[in-house]
Design a protein around this motif. Structure first.
Motif, PDB file in Angstrom:
ATOM      1  N   GLY A 179       2.981 -13.466   8.073  1.00 11.85           N
ATOM      2  CA  GLY A 179       1.771 -12.642   7.957  1.00 11.85           C
ATOM      3  C   GLY A 179       1.769 -11.913   6.634  1.00 11.85           C
ATOM      4  O   GLY A 179       2.635 -12.122   5.784  1.00 11.85           O
ATOM      5  N   GLY A 180       0.793 -11.071   6.452  1.00  7.85           N
ATOM      6  CA  GLY A 180       0.701 -10.356   5.182  1.00  7.85           C
ATOM      7  C   GLY A 180      -0.493  -9.440   5.147  1.00  7.85           C
ATOM      8  O   GLY A 180      -0.742  -8.695   6.102  1.00  7.85           O
ATOM      9  N   ALA A 181      -1.250  -9.515   4.070  1.00  7.04           N
ATOM     10  CA  ALA A 181      -2.398  -8.628   3.894  1.00  7.04           C
ATOM     11  C   ALA A 181      -3.527  -9.376   3.197  1.00  7.04           C
ATOM     12  O   ALA A 181      -3.315 -10.358   2.492  1.00  7.04           O
ATOM     13  N   ASP A 206     -11.750 -10.077   1.819  1.00  8.34           N
ATOM     14  CA  ASP A 206     -10.772 -10.799   2.635  1.00  8.34           C
ATOM     15  C   ASP A 206     -10.503 -12.207   2.126  1.00  8.34           C
ATOM     16  O   ASP A 206     -10.544 -13.190   2.871  1.00  8.34           O
ATOM     17  N   ALA A 215       2.655  -6.864   0.211  1.00  7.86           N
ATOM     18  CA  ALA A 215       1.635  -6.630   1.243  1.00  7.86           C
ATOM     19  C   ALA A 215       1.862  -5.284   1.915  1.00  7.86           C
ATOM     20  O   ALA A 215       0.909  -4.520   2.138  1.00  7.86           O
ATOM     21  N   ASP A 216       3.113  -4.981   2.227  1.00  4.29           N
ATOM     22  CA  ASP A 216       3.434  -3.703   2.878  1.00  4.29           C
ATOM     23  C   ASP A 216       2.978  -2.526   2.019  1.00  4.29           C
ATOM     24  O   ASP A 216       2.403  -1.550   2.530  1.00  4.29           O
ATOM     25  N   ILE A 219      -0.904  -2.244   1.847  1.00  2.36           N
ATOM     26  CA  ILE A 219      -1.432  -1.708   3.104  1.00  2.36           C
ATOM     27  C   ILE A 219      -1.188  -0.195   3.169  1.00  2.36           C
ATOM     28  O   ILE A 219      -2.093   0.585   3.482  1.00  2.36           O
ATOM     29  N   ARG A 220       0.031   0.194   2.837  1.00  2.00           N
ATOM     30  CA  ARG A 220       0.399   1.609   2.931  1.00  2.00           C
ATOM     31  C   ARG A 220      -0.437   2.471   1.997  1.00  2.00           C
ATOM     32  O   ARG A 220      -0.807   3.601   2.324  1.00  2.00           O
ATOM     33  N   ARG A 225      -5.674  -4.718   3.967  1.00  2.00           N
ATOM     34  CA  ARG A 225      -5.548  -4.586   5.416  1.00  2.00           C
ATOM     35  C   ARG A 225      -4.540  -5.604   5.929  1.00  2.00           C
ATOM     36  O   ARG A 225      -4.367  -6.691   5.338  1.00  2.00           O
ATOM     37  N   PRO A 226      -3.852  -5.290   7.035  1.00  2.00           N
ATOM     38  CA  PRO A 226      -2.892  -6.260   7.592  1.00  2.00           C
ATOM     39  C   PRO A 226      -3.603  -7.528   8.050  1.00  2.00           C
ATOM     40  O   PRO A 226      -4.759  -7.499   8.479  1.00  2.00           O
ATOM     41  N   THR A 228      -2.718 -11.461  10.124  1.00  2.00           N
ATOM     42  CA  THR A 228      -1.767 -12.338  10.809  1.00  2.00           C
ATOM     43  C   THR A 228      -1.643 -13.668  10.081  1.00  2.00           C
ATOM     44  O   THR A 228      -2.447 -13.999   9.205  1.00  2.00           O
TER      45      THR A 228
END
Length: 375
Positions: A179-181, A206, A215-216, A219-220, A225-226, A228
């Motif tokens: 997964g990722g963002a 998107d 990605a983390d 998102i933070r 956005r996260p 799947t």
């Protein structure tokens, strides 16, 4: 917070000089100065100008800037929220790195809609800067590339399909990341602010994929956005349907992103189309044209995002003798053109050389720095 007698102009010039020390730097110009003055406060510019190379602890940065750690942490938090600093936690300690230009704050600025920024003005400045002498070469011209084309797997000739390695399989990269963002396409978002729309109808939202630690962080910090694995695979499929080039972080292990690029908006592909700078490492495959099957319809020519295909009359003066001809120097081995051919005259086959793909991000940046004599 003092400036040791430096004028405001000198502070921003010092920041520009520090940014140009990165493997992918920032050639000085008045346009760059306008960009920096828009994105950084004077205090942030001074902090940025004193950043050591790579990731550093708060204590080390405090020593470099002369700012109390608690006060400095507040500045760094604001800078990270704007994408001007990247912060990561390792073994319960936070490390900070000054965000480079590319891949860096040039992308992060347009990864989201920020009401606090004059995005139209920045879009115009970014566009002007990308066209200034030496900038495309600085960003994309090193022998070691930051970006690499991934082949459409279904476009590969059956005889060589077993030779594709895992780091060239977009689907496997996504699955391995778990997964990722997803973010806005910063290139198309920037072009929107210039009044331009994508010629192939590719979306802004998107569509750009980030993976792993990148990605983390995105998102933070509110840039993405996260998403799947299934969502990311669907984005890859949608991108193929539109004929977009899968452009991945040019590393073998744990790539940070997969962009889905068009030749009209994407800064990387525009460097090829508008500046003749080969900005992206081709895949290990190249297009093969079965001329006896080609009817010269031109569908593949229209589909190619970097104008690597043309129609040539095999019999001068006879339009019916037109055949598709490949410019091998431009072919990315992406396979975008293959599905457009109704006569099945196109497939991807293996190149006669191995692409230049660093093992990881550290090696990639080291090579680029060596090539520019910045170590």
């Amino acid at each position: 917070m003092g400036h040791l007698g430096f004028s405001k102009e000198e502070v921003y010039k010092a920041l520009a000089a520090r940014l140009h020390k990165n493997p992918v730097g920032a050639p000085f110009s008045e346009t760059l100065m306008k960009i920096l003055k828009t994105l950084y406060t004077e205090q942030e510019a001074e902090i940025g100008s004193k950043f050591p190379a790579g990731f550093v602890t708060l204590e080390k940065l405090s020593a470099a800037t002369g700012i109390n750690p608690n006060e400095l942490k507040g500045y760094l938090e604001n800078m990270a929220n704007k994408g001007l600093v990247i912060d990561v936690v390792r073994n319960n300690e936070t490390y900070y790195m000054l965000t480079p230009t590319v891949v860096g704050f040039f992308e992060y600025t347009f990864m989201r809609v920020d009401p606090n920024l004059p995005l139209k003005d920045l879009a115009e400045l970014f566009e002007a800067y990308h066209h200034e002498p030496g900038v495309p070469e600085e960003f994309f011209g090193s022998p070691t590339k930051m970006f690499r084309a991934l082949p459409y797997e279904e476009a590969i000739n059956d005889e060589v399909k077993t030779e594709i390695v895992s780091y060239e399989r977009a689907t496997e990269i996504v699955k391995a990341a778990g997964g990722g963002a997803l973010t806005l396409c910063y290139c198309r978002h920037q072009q929107e602010h210039l009044g331009n729309t994508c010629k192939v109808g590719a979306p802004v939202e998107d569509i750009c994929i980030s993976l792993g630690g990148a990605a983390d962080w995105l998102i933070r910090r509110g840039f993405a956005r996260p998403a799947t694995v299934d969502e990311l695979l669907e984005v890859l499929k949608k991108s193929k349907d539109l004929g977009l080039v899968h452009s991945v972080d040019n590393v073998q292990n744990k790539p940070a992103y997969i962009c889905n690029c068009c030749g009209c908006c994407c800064g990387v592909l525009r460097a090829i189309n508008e500046h003749q700078v080969m900005s992206i490492e081709p895949s290990s495959f190249i297009l093969n044209i079965e001329e006896e099957k080609c009817v010269g319809c031109g569908s593949c020519v229209k589909r190619c995002q970097v104008h690597a295909l043309s129609l040539v009359e095999r019999e001068p003066g006879n339009p019916k003798s037109k055949k598709a001809v490949l410019n091998k120097e431009l072919c990315l081995g992406c396979g975008v053109c293959v599905s457009s051919c109704k006569k099945e005259a196109l497939t991807l086959t293996k190149r006669d050389y191995i692409p230049n793909v660093p093992l990881n991000k550290k090696e990639q940046m080291y090579r680029i720095a060596m090539e520019k004599v910045r170590l």
